[in-house]
Enzyme design. Sequence first.
Site, PDB file in Angstrom:
ATOM      1  N   PRO A   1       0.833  -1.209   0.000  1.00 27.42           N
ATOM      2  CA  PRO A   1       0.000   0.000   0.000  1.00 27.42           C
ATOM      3  C   PRO A   1       0.864   1.255   0.000  1.00 27.42           C
ATOM      4  O   PRO A   1       1.820   1.358   0.780  1.00 27.42           O
ATOM      5  CB  PRO A   1      -0.780  -0.121   1.316  1.00 27.42           C
ATOM      6  CG  PRO A   1      -0.718  -1.570   1.682  1.00 27.42           C
ATOM      7  CD  PRO A   1       0.595  -2.060   1.173  1.00 27.42           C
TER       8      PRO A   1
ATOM      9  N   TYR B   1      -1.087   5.600  12.815  1.00 32.17           N
ATOM     10  CA  TYR B   1      -2.477   5.989  12.609  1.00 32.17           C
ATOM     11  C   TYR B   1      -3.308   5.542  13.819  1.00 32.17           C
ATOM     12  O   TYR B   1      -2.764   5.036  14.795  1.00 32.17           O
ATOM     13  CB  TYR B   1      -2.979   5.444  11.279  1.00 32.17           C
ATOM     14  CG  TYR B   1      -2.201   6.003  10.103  1.00 32.17           C
ATOM     15  CD1 TYR B   1      -2.116   7.385   9.908  1.00 32.17           C
ATOM     16  CD2 TYR B   1      -1.517   5.180   9.210  1.00 32.17           C
ATOM     17  CE1 TYR B   1      -1.379   7.927   8.859  1.00 32.17           C
ATOM     18  CE2 TYR B   1      -0.775   5.710   8.159  1.00 32.17           C
ATOM     19  CZ  TYR B   1      -0.706   7.088   7.986  1.00 32.17           C
ATOM     20  OH  TYR B   1       0.026   7.618   6.959  1.00 32.17           O
TER      21      TYR B   1
ATOM     22  N   ARG C   1       8.211   1.202  -3.134  1.00 33.69           N
ATOM     23  CA  ARG C   1       8.944   2.100  -4.032  1.00 33.69           C
ATOM     24  C   ARG C   1       9.499   1.365  -5.251  1.00 33.69           C
ATOM     25  O   ARG C   1       9.632   1.939  -6.326  1.00 33.69           O
ATOM     26  CB  ARG C   1      10.077   2.791  -3.264  1.00 33.69           C
ATOM     27  CG  ARG C   1       9.580   3.805  -2.249  1.00 33.69           C
ATOM     28  CD  ARG C   1      10.748   4.410  -1.463  1.00 33.69           C
ATOM     29  NE  ARG C   1      10.296   5.437  -0.536  1.00 33.69           N
ATOM     30  CZ  ARG C   1       9.865   5.208   0.695  1.00 33.69           C
ATOM     31  NH1 ARG C   1       9.815   3.956   1.142  1.00 33.69           N
ATOM     32  NH2 ARG C   1       9.483   6.197   1.481  1.00 33.69           N
TER      33      ARG C   1
END
Length: 792
Positions: free
Chosen positions: A415, A573, A719
């Site tokens: 993700p 988060y 990446r």
Amino acid sequence: MKIAIVGGGPGGLYFAALMKQIDPAHQVTVWERNAAEDTFGFGVVFSDETLSGIDNADEAVHNAMESRFARWTDIDIEFGGHRFTVGGQGFAAMSRKELLRILQRRVADLGVTVHYRSQAPDIEELRAGHDLVIAADGLNSAVRTAHADVFRPSLDRRHNKYIWLGTDLVFEAFQFFVKQTEWGTMQIHGYPYSDQGSTFIVEMHEDVWRRAGFDRTEDQVFPPGASDEYAVERIADIFGEELRGHRVLTNNSKWLNFTTVRNEQWHYGNVVLLGDAAHTAHFSIGSGTKLAMEDALALAACLHEHPTVAQALEAYQTERKPVVESTQRAAQASLEWFENIGMYAAQEPAQFAFNLLTRSRRITFDNLRERDAGFAAMIEGEFARSEGAAAQAPAMFQPVRIGALELRNRVIVSPMDMYSSVDGVPGDFHLVHLGSKALGGAGLVMSEMVCVSPEARITPGCPGLWNDEQRDAWRRVTDFVHSRSAGKIGLQLGHSGRKGSTRLMWDGIDQPLEEGNWEVIAPSALPYGEGCHVPREATQEDMDEVVADFVSAARRGVRAGFDLIEVHAAHGYLLSSFLSPAANRRTDLYGGCLENRLRFPLRVFDAVRRAVPADVPVTVRLSATDWVPGGNTGDDAVEIARAFIEHGAAAIDVSSGQVSKDEKPAFGRSYQTPFADMIRHKAAGPAGVKVIAVGAISSYDDMNSILLAGRADLCALGRTHLYNPQWTLQAAAEQEYRGEGAQWPVQWKAGRRKPPASRTDKIPPRLSLLREDTRPDGTHLRWTPRPQRALA
């Protein structure tokens, strides 16, 4: 120059010899506290690269060393009643005592003054009376200690106990004996160094050491040169089978804990650190003597090449420090592997052997295949057999199941937040971005974090699943993946918590919005970092609402066609911040002990698991360590993963950090994989739950190595897929793999072959009279002792 050297070990003596060769007018004086005939340890190992440098710098020293080397190419591993041999490595070792005699004779011939059995004068006196002072005084350097405020050393004392011994059993190769005892796992590092003996290092975790009773002499103070005879007697008994009737030899042998030495600064005025005073690297990855002699060579060269001592010392640090730090990173991975060796006790013997060989991440599967193709083929075949695969193939292209979901290969597109939605609706960008990754061959493509409510977004550009318009837009993406590729697509659901209401990444990552802000919540009213929002502490009503939002989004995700749902409990988060003691300071049922900190994230996970069909696997992404003092550690991550597994997680996706702006992560190649490894062996293995490794994995060789060693079941690359959306298919072409694990779109099949390079005349001219031995057994060279002439 007038040069003082504190310490007459190999590094100090070699430097002295080099400086006298560069200019015989240099006045070089060495102080060595031990007698010339005193030496501790047994054998030292050198690489061909180091030996080449010694040959170029001092042919006399090299030739004397060369005549006394034991040489071999094999590594033997004995584990679980099985023995494995891998060849093609290349080792050269010799007696440390012989090496010191060679160097002592060399400096005497060159006119170096050496004071044996002498303490060096005070460092300030040496600094004042010499142009240059070399601190080669070892691990416990007095010079380094005297100026610790400048050198800024860190000394990391490790958990394993080891004792340096020898044996008159002459090994034929490098030996790893890994033994399961009633007290736990013990291991031997052994290698030959002459026609008369071998180094024999015994190592074990301190807990094993205590259970075995070796702590009986813990408080005993041994005089210099004395050995722990009780330990030697016990070791001879425990490893009697491996010693085959031969003796254990001692030389100042006593139990030690390895200490990794690092220094921020290597020089101060005209004083410079060399060898163990500057750095150490665990013996399982290399030789401190080798590193010290490489230091000496580099320092002497820099002094010759630069007009001032100051410039030379800065050039020396600039040249050597990155090289040493690279070695130390590999050594750190190796020593941590041996500290945790007990958790691999249940591995299949062949996989264990491969795991051991690749523990430092410097050796990979491709490296081993180049050196010993037969061993590599055996490892690949054993992996296919253990996974129940129908055919042998690169590990990354073997099929795998996450719960009820079957994937054609083990590549996951990780993700990655794209910040490119409008009102939470994914658009053409997402169709092309995720669709291209699916066409590129990955077994599973993951969405970025999809937010469960408008207030759950990180930025205004984040996508969501809080309404049906968003659901239908996501359906367009999943339909494309399913109709145009053999891949599957997963949905990552999350809530930003205190990291929400911020600007788009390229406008200022983690910086609060200047307008259009929304209120952010967190377990405690603590900001993510300086300049960030101060969140409101979440109430019970807030938490109830978040649970309901996750459930609604999960149901929409199923209707949108996603094959898998991942609950995002990482990266600081909302759910991650509840898990972390660095972010959660609550005093109610949701804060304090780990059981309480898990309560709300598990409630969310349970609600999502109940809300979706049984054939849709639900996974969780975790931050395995917070990289901050007082935060979660790898051991905490094992317990957190175990809790989610007990609640039905089909896979654990192991990331780390991003919980606090104060984090100090240890970045490096595959740097998060050890956490996945730990979770797989300590939490997930018995349950059959899959573990996903992520973090700076960028080559198919690294991925295959991770899978073959059993450190993870799948790898997620982020990446790397931004750089090359067709990375998986390209990896298949590079490995000349064609099979079910790499499905090329029919439109692209012409690209299955690697394009020709600019030159295709790859047949080299014959430039030697006789060809190298290319027979299969040319891979293996065993040490066969030969008569050696006496040292003159």
